[in-house]
Design an enzyme around this catalytic site. Structure first.
Site, mmCIF file in Angstrom:
data_model
loop_
_atom_site.group_PDB
_atom_site.id
_atom_site.type_symbol
_atom_site.label_atom_id
_atom_site.label_comp_id
_atom_site.label_asym_id
_atom_site.label_seq_id
_atom_site.Cartn_x
_atom_site.Cartn_y
_atom_site.Cartn_z
ATOM 1 C CB SER A 172 -0.904 0.034 1.217
ATOM 2 O OG SER A 172 -1.732 -1.075 1.202
ATOM 3 C CG ASP A 228 3.789 13.804 10.670
ATOM 4 O OD1 ASP A 228 3.565 12.840 11.426
ATOM 5 O OD2 ASP A 228 4.757 13.855 9.883
ATOM 6 C CD GLU A 268 -6.156 13.664 12.137
ATOM 7 O OE1 GLU A 268 -5.911 13.340 10.958
ATOM 8 O OE2 GLU A 268 -6.951 13.047 12.862
ATOM 9 C CD GLN A 325 -12.254 11.728 43.311
ATOM 10 O OE1 GLN A 325 -12.880 11.327 42.341
ATOM 11 N NE2 GLN A 325 -12.416 11.228 44.519
ATOM 12 N N GLY A 345 -16.048 17.058 43.661
ATOM 13 C CA GLY A 345 -16.904 16.118 44.387
ATOM 14 C C GLY A 345 -18.218 15.905 43.646
ATOM 15 N N GLY A 371 -4.945 8.231 15.254
ATOM 16 C CA GLY A 371 -3.847 7.346 15.680
ATOM 17 C C GLY A 371 -3.955 7.121 17.170
ATOM 18 C CD GLU A 427 -3.321 1.841 23.018
ATOM 19 O OE1 GLU A 427 -3.929 2.365 22.062
ATOM 20 O OE2 GLU A 427 -3.686 1.990 24.199
#
Ligand SMILES: Cc1cc2nc3c(=O)[nH]c(=O)nc-3n(C[C@H](O)[C@H](O)[C@H](O)COP(=O)(O)OP(=O)(O)OC[C@H]3O[C@@H](n4cnc5c(N)ncnc54)[C@H](O)[C@@H]3O)c2cc1C
Length: 393
Positions: A185, A248, A250, A344, A347, A372, A375
């Protein structure tokens, strides 16, 4: 703006940020509730954004609008941060037009393509979208199934795309397809500009999302769409390289959007911790709260520096594959964590819709996936690191 940002941005960039903030106050803030509630932006608001020059900043000056046209990616990061700080879904739509669709056409388009297909988009008169992802093809872009075969003086395009931001709204789409299945590709993919009025284009549906209210993200089918050869972007076989180049810029803009979701969350947490009194004192005096704020502010600052560094490198024409990936990994995780900590710190109030933190949190989560995943970006960062190490031997 804090004192340190004074050193990070030039005077002109700071002026531009004020200009964008003012625009947001006048033209976006009054529509925020409606966009969120109705879960759709109006085309008029994108038009106003375009007319204010907020989609022109990283495109050729002569095609855009306003005195900031052609300034570069740093300016795009300022727009992305400021609009996202008001309505994240709206910036997603703006950016899909201006950057995801706009950058490939801007960098690889012919003069005819830029005139016909870029100018009206960055002026807000038309809407753009980028089509890479498919039902069976996400991270593994090279496994793309959409294909285009030569026919007369053009190509016949067939395929199925999913998760396309602006897909159902776009007039023009930059679409990737395999044109030579005999080779990898990297050589066998090409990029095409298609129009939503071309016979064979259809919208399956808009997807029901966890967050990003206001944005439209769609599933599309292409059935024997005839694409004239003047709509091929770059050369046949250039598609994979165009796609990687687009990702890149983006990724830098997404990192800037993440700053936009985190900033109001951080501000709300700082404000609330000073006024909320428990056990006879403001909660900011408890380490369980103020150390959280220290971590949130430190990560926010680091994310801004990584984002700015990659945008400045891009504007100088340097490679940013590693830097953009680092900025996106860090800034998007930072945004999720900052929103989580802010909830948090507030609260029960943090869990109420009225305070918007749950919305920022849902919005922020997307950006660890889109453009992307974190990972895949880690894979990319280590690959670049070892490439550099090898070249130094
Ligand atoms: C709201 C939204 C808007 C989007 N907008 C657009 C758009 O405008 N245009 C467009 O083309 N696409 C768009 N996308 C698609 C987006 O870029 C993809 O969702 C993303 O690239 C991940 O692909 P996937 O969802 O198929 O996940 P998959 O690739 O199936 O991954 C699933 C999981 O497996 C992990 N994984 C996969 N491969 C590896 C590996 N080699 N090593 C380690 N982990 C791995 C991933 O990190 C992830 O955690 C959008 C997505 C969303 C949700």
């Amino acid at each position: 703006m804090g004192a340190d940002e004074f050193l990070m941005y030039t005077e002109e960039e700071r002026d531009f940020r004020e200009y964008v903030k003012q625009f947001c106050l006048e033209e976006i803030v009054p529509h925020e509730d409606k966009i969120i509630k109705e879960n759709i932006y109006s085309k008029e608001i994108l038009y106003k954004i375009g007319q204010a020059g907020l989609m022109s900043v990283h495109h050729p000056k002569e095609l855009g609008i306003g005195k900031y046209a052609g300034k570069g990616l740093v300016y795009e990061t300022i727009v992305a941060e400021e609009v996202s700080a008001v309505v994240a879904g709206l910036d997603m739509a703006r950016m899909a037009s201006a950057t995801l669709y706009g950058k490939p056409v801007s960098r690889f388009g012919t003069n005819f393509q830029k005139d016909k297909y870029l100018k009206p988009v960055i002026r807000g008169e038309k809407i753009g979208a980028l089509g890479i992802t498919e039902p069976n093809v996400g991270s593994d872009v090279a496994g793309m199934e959409t294909h285009a075969e030569p026919k007369d003086d053009g190509f016949l395009l067939n395929g199925h795309k999913k998760y396309i931001t602006n897909g159902s709204q776009a007039n023009f789409l930059c679409v990737f397809a395999i044109t030579d299945s005999e080779v990898h590709s990297k050589q066998g993919m090409s990029a095409f500009i298609i129009e939503n009025t071309m016979p064979g284009f259809s919208v399956v549906k808009d997807l029901d999302l966890m967050g990003m209210n206001g944005a439209r993200v769609s599933e599309l089918i292409f059935e024997n769409i005839f694409v004239p050869k003047e709509n091929v972007l770059g050369n046949i076989g250039d598609g994979f390289a165009i796609c990687m180049d687009e990702l890149d810029s983006e990724r830098v803009a997404i990192a800037a959007e993440a700053l936009g979701y985190a900033r109001p969350a951080l501000e709300k947490a700082i404000g609330h911790s000073q006024t909320r009194v428990q056990f006879g004192k403001p909660i900011r005096l408890f380490e369980g709260v103020n150390f959280k704020i220290a971590d949130m502010a430190t990560d926010f600052e680091a994310a801004r520096l990584l984002t700015l560094n990659s945008a400045r490198r891009y504007d100088k024409g340097l490679s940013i594959s590693k830097e953009a990936a680092m900025a996106k990994i860090f800034a998007t995780k930072m945004a999720v964590d900052v929103c989580d900590s802010a909830i948090q710190i507030l609260g029960g109030r943090g869990y109420e819709k009225e305070n918007k933190l749950e919305r920022y949190y849902r919005d922020a989560k997307l950006m660890e996936i889109g453009g992307g995943t974190s990972e895949i970006l880690r894979y990319l960062v280590q690959r670049e690191i070892f490439k550099e190490a090898k070249s130094k031997k």
